[in-house]
Design an enzyme around this catalytic site. Structure first.
Site, PDB file in Angstrom:
ATOM      1  N   HIS A   1      -6.599  -7.232   0.408  1.00 28.22           N
ATOM      2  CA  HIS A   1      -6.580  -5.828  -0.002  1.00 28.22           C
ATOM      3  C   HIS A   1      -5.919  -5.653  -1.363  1.00 28.22           C
ATOM      4  CE1 HIS A   1      -6.315  -5.935   4.475  1.00 28.22           C
ATOM      5  NE2 HIS A   1      -7.352  -5.131   4.333  1.00 28.22           N
TER       6      HIS A   1
ATOM      7  N   ASP B   1      -4.138 -11.106  -1.825  1.00 22.32           N
ATOM      8  CA  ASP B   1      -4.318 -10.497  -0.515  1.00 22.32           C
ATOM      9  C   ASP B   1      -5.778 -10.063  -0.414  1.00 22.32           C
ATOM     10  OD1 ASP B   1      -2.320  -9.052   1.683  1.00 22.32           O
ATOM     11  OD2 ASP B   1      -4.167  -7.914   1.381  1.00 22.32           O
TER      12      ASP B   1
ATOM     13  N   HIS C   1       0.802  -1.228   0.000  1.00 17.99           N
ATOM     14  CA  HIS C   1       0.000   0.000   0.000  1.00 17.99           C
ATOM     15  C   HIS C   1       0.838   1.282   0.000  1.00 17.99           C
ATOM     16  CE1 HIS C   1      -3.662  -2.228   0.527  1.00 17.99           C
ATOM     17  NE2 HIS C   1      -3.291  -2.707   1.694  1.00 17.99           N
TER      18      HIS C   1
END
Length: 194
Positions: A163, A161, A125
């Site tokens: 996310h 994942d 991220h």
């Protein structure tokens, strides 16, 4: 296998979901199952500023260093919120995660290994100039850029994942040498909403 006990210093504090015990338990399970015997183990180095700057803005790296030294949040850089709090070794611990993933990638690229594992990696991220979603430095993107700089012509990055791997995707959005595939939960229901 790239592993050092210092990898558990990536610790956002008691009660944070990104608990470093997950790394210790993973390494212990691998050892108990005899998997660590199948890998040559290399220490996890701390990535230097030049390596981090393959993806991250040098001013951001300086801000993370400053946050470590002063232990103060830098909200405009994503440091100090509930997801990514400032902790004592925030720069060094995060740079070690990046260094471990780069070391694993370099082992495969150089032909010294057919596969490699960076147990602490996956900080997908982090953006070039800010932390996000528990991620301070984007080890995946840094390793991909390192391989490109070494001469890789095509890279497929597969992100499995819950996310979306938004930081890696954004880093290579306009680079046709890198294909990013992210398999994740529906964006309307989970961070980062992309």
């Amino acid at each position: 296998l790239v592993w050092s006990p210092e990898l558990v210093s990536y610790d956002f504090g008691v009660g944070h979901p990104m608990a470093p015990v997950r790394l210790l338990l993973t390494h212990a399970l691998m050892t108990d199952l005899g998997l660590t015997d199948r890998f040559r183990t290399l220490p996890a180095p701390v990535a230097d500023d030049a390596t981090l700057a393959l993806v991250h803005d040098p001013a951001y790296v300086a801000a993370v260093r400053h946050a470590q030294q002063t232990r103060t949040p830098v909200p405009e850089r994503g440091l100090g919120d509930d997801d990514t709090p400032v902790f004592g070794a925030v720069h060094e611990a995060s740079a070690r995660v990046a260094g471990a993933t780069v070391a694993a990638a370099e082992e495969v690229w150089a032909g010294r290994a057919t596969r490699a594992l960076s147990v602490a990696g996956g900080m997908h991220h982090a953006m070039p100039g800010r932390a996000a979603g528990f991620c301070v430095y984007n080890d995946c993107a840094v390793a991909i850029q390192r391989l490109l700089d070494l001469g890789a012509r095509r890279i497929v990055y597969v992100d499995l994942d819950a996310h979306h791997g938004d930081g890696v995707e954004r880093a290579f959005w306009a680079d046709d040498r890198v294909l990013t595939i992210s398999i994740h939960q529906h964006p309307a229901t989970l961070f980062p909403g992309t």
